[in-house]
Write a protein that holds these residues in place. Sequence first.
Motif, short mmCIF file in Angstrom:
data_model
loop_
_atom_site.label_atom_id
_atom_site.label_comp_id
_atom_site.label_asym_id
_atom_site.label_seq_id
_atom_site.Cartn_x
_atom_site.Cartn_y
_atom_site.Cartn_z
N LEU A 125 28.60 16.23 36.97
CA LEU A 125 28.91 15.92 38.36
C LEU A 125 30.39 16.10 38.70
CD1 LEU A 125 26.63 12.81 38.99
CD2 LEU A 125 26.25 15.18 39.67
N SER A 173 35.95 15.36 45.25
CA SER A 173 35.40 16.63 45.76
C SER A 173 35.26 17.62 44.62
CB SER A 173 36.31 17.21 46.85
OG SER A 173 37.61 17.46 46.35
N ASN A 174 34.11 18.31 44.59
CA ASN A 174 33.87 19.43 43.67
C ASN A 174 33.87 20.70 44.50
OD1 ASN A 174 33.27 18.55 40.81
ND2 ASN A 174 31.87 17.21 41.92
N ARG A 222 30.30 24.22 42.26
CA ARG A 222 29.23 23.47 41.59
C ARG A 222 29.28 23.65 40.07
NH1 ARG A 222 24.46 21.16 43.53
NH2 ARG A 222 24.87 22.04 45.59
N LYS A 261 27.04 27.60 49.97
CA LYS A 261 27.27 26.18 50.25
C LYS A 261 26.81 25.34 49.06
CE LYS A 261 27.07 26.45 55.29
NZ LYS A 261 26.47 25.87 56.52
N TRP A 262 27.57 25.42 48.00
CA TRP A 262 27.22 24.75 46.75
C TRP A 262 28.19 23.61 46.42
CZ3 TRP A 262 26.20 29.57 43.10
CH2 TRP A 262 25.01 30.18 43.51
N THR A 270 30.25 19.95 46.61
CA THR A 270 29.78 18.57 46.76
C THR A 270 30.94 17.58 46.86
OG1 THR A 270 29.73 18.13 44.38
CG2 THR A 270 27.73 19.07 45.36
N VAL A 323 31.25 13.55 45.32
CA VAL A 323 30.56 12.52 44.55
C VAL A 323 31.29 11.19 44.69
CG1 VAL A 323 29.71 14.22 42.89
CG2 VAL A 323 31.83 12.99 42.40
N VAL A 361 26.05 12.06 43.76
CA VAL A 361 26.40 12.97 44.85
C VAL A 361 26.12 12.28 46.19
CG1 VAL A 361 25.88 15.18 45.96
CG2 VAL A 361 25.92 15.02 43.46
N VAL A 403 27.59 13.89 49.24
CA VAL A 403 27.61 14.99 50.21
C VAL A 403 27.32 16.28 49.44
CG1 VAL A 403 28.94 16.32 51.88
CG2 VAL A 403 29.34 13.86 51.68
N ASP A 404 26.39 17.06 49.95
CA ASP A 404 26.05 18.34 49.33
C ASP A 404 26.01 19.40 50.42
OD1 ASP A 404 25.34 20.23 47.50
OD2 ASP A 404 23.58 19.19 46.74
N SER A 438 34.49 22.19 49.13
CA SER A 438 35.09 20.88 49.43
C SER A 438 36.43 20.78 48.72
CB SER A 438 34.15 19.75 48.98
OG SER A 438 33.79 19.90 47.63
#
Length: 375
Positions: free
Chosen positions: A170, A188-189, A192, A208-209, A211, A213, A223, A225-226, A231
């Motif tokens: 994650l 923010s990631n 992915r 749009k991958w 996220t 967490v 997670v 927001v996906d 991000s």
Amino acid sequence: MNLVAIAVALVAVAAALLYPTVSFSIEALKHVPRSFNNANCVTLPYTGCEDLALHSPSSTAFLYCAMDKQRLYFPAIMRADPSGVAQGQLIAYDLSTNTGTPLKITNFQTGGLIPHGLSILESSPGKLTLALVNHRVSHTTASNSTVEIFSHVLGSTELVHTDTIHEPSLLASPNDVVLVAEDEAYVSNEYRYHPTWLRLVQSIMRFKWATVVRWKRGEAVKVVVDGLRNSNGLERSWDSGTVYVSEYYDRKVRVYERKANGNLRETAAIKVPLSPDNLMVEPSSGAVYVAGHVNVLKVLDHLNNPDTAITTMVVKITNGTQEDSFLGRHYSANIVFEDKGDLISGASGVAYDTKTRKLVLGGLINNAVVCTGDY
């Protein structure tokens, strides 16, 4: 289905996939670089300060710096040469006296810091909690990045390590972090996946991958927001009831209401004239300052050759006084600073202190700068 129909279908699919990249590039090329509100500035001796944060009551800026212009190991931009690891440093810079103090890290034995995002929170008067994204060296295809938690007494020269957040699945590509409590934060990631061909695909196709967490001590990382295109910077309102997220490739700052259970509910998406990186909320007004890049196509050139100048821009987002029962809040986003790269190229971090009227900017491979004026 005949060959013409198949060809048309394939072209339509390709166009749909490439549209985000093409439209993003065209939008960037429309802007004509200029110099604006950048006359009264000085350069600081701190290099590679990708992010920074301001303790407003004391006018102290905390700069999270690599002290290195090469950044040969930095997973966020697919650089993985472990021989080029730069050991990060945190600088407490007093904007009232224009003096900086390197902070000594104690109780920390995990191989140093490879800097990215930063957040601070005053848990009690004079006592700060700091969260730092750390890209620890990975010798496998899995992410070894962490978020390190520290405590700091304002005015002291020590950072005391208290916790490590390490969740490879994650925290595949953590960019920024924002504390909302001593034991709770959002991360923010931007991608992915840890640096692999899949990350390259996401970057090129703008899928749009990405996220966001949530971490809370004693609970599983989850997670919240996906489906973001990328991000990047995170920030909170002064009461921690609102979380702001930079969506780099979509040129938007997304606004989320923080629910009691830690989940986030989107309430607005603010279009900005740059690819937004890190954010800062000015506590007295609630204005959001955004640093970022005008033309991302030139950013890689700059990273490969630091002498290649690229534009830096700072945007100030304010909430208009008008309310509409249907449209909701009216936000405005105005450019308050721009530099063609003569002073600083591609700034990524920003803070503005209203008491000293000083704007602080940092960048991934540049020296930080301080500008005085009304922003």
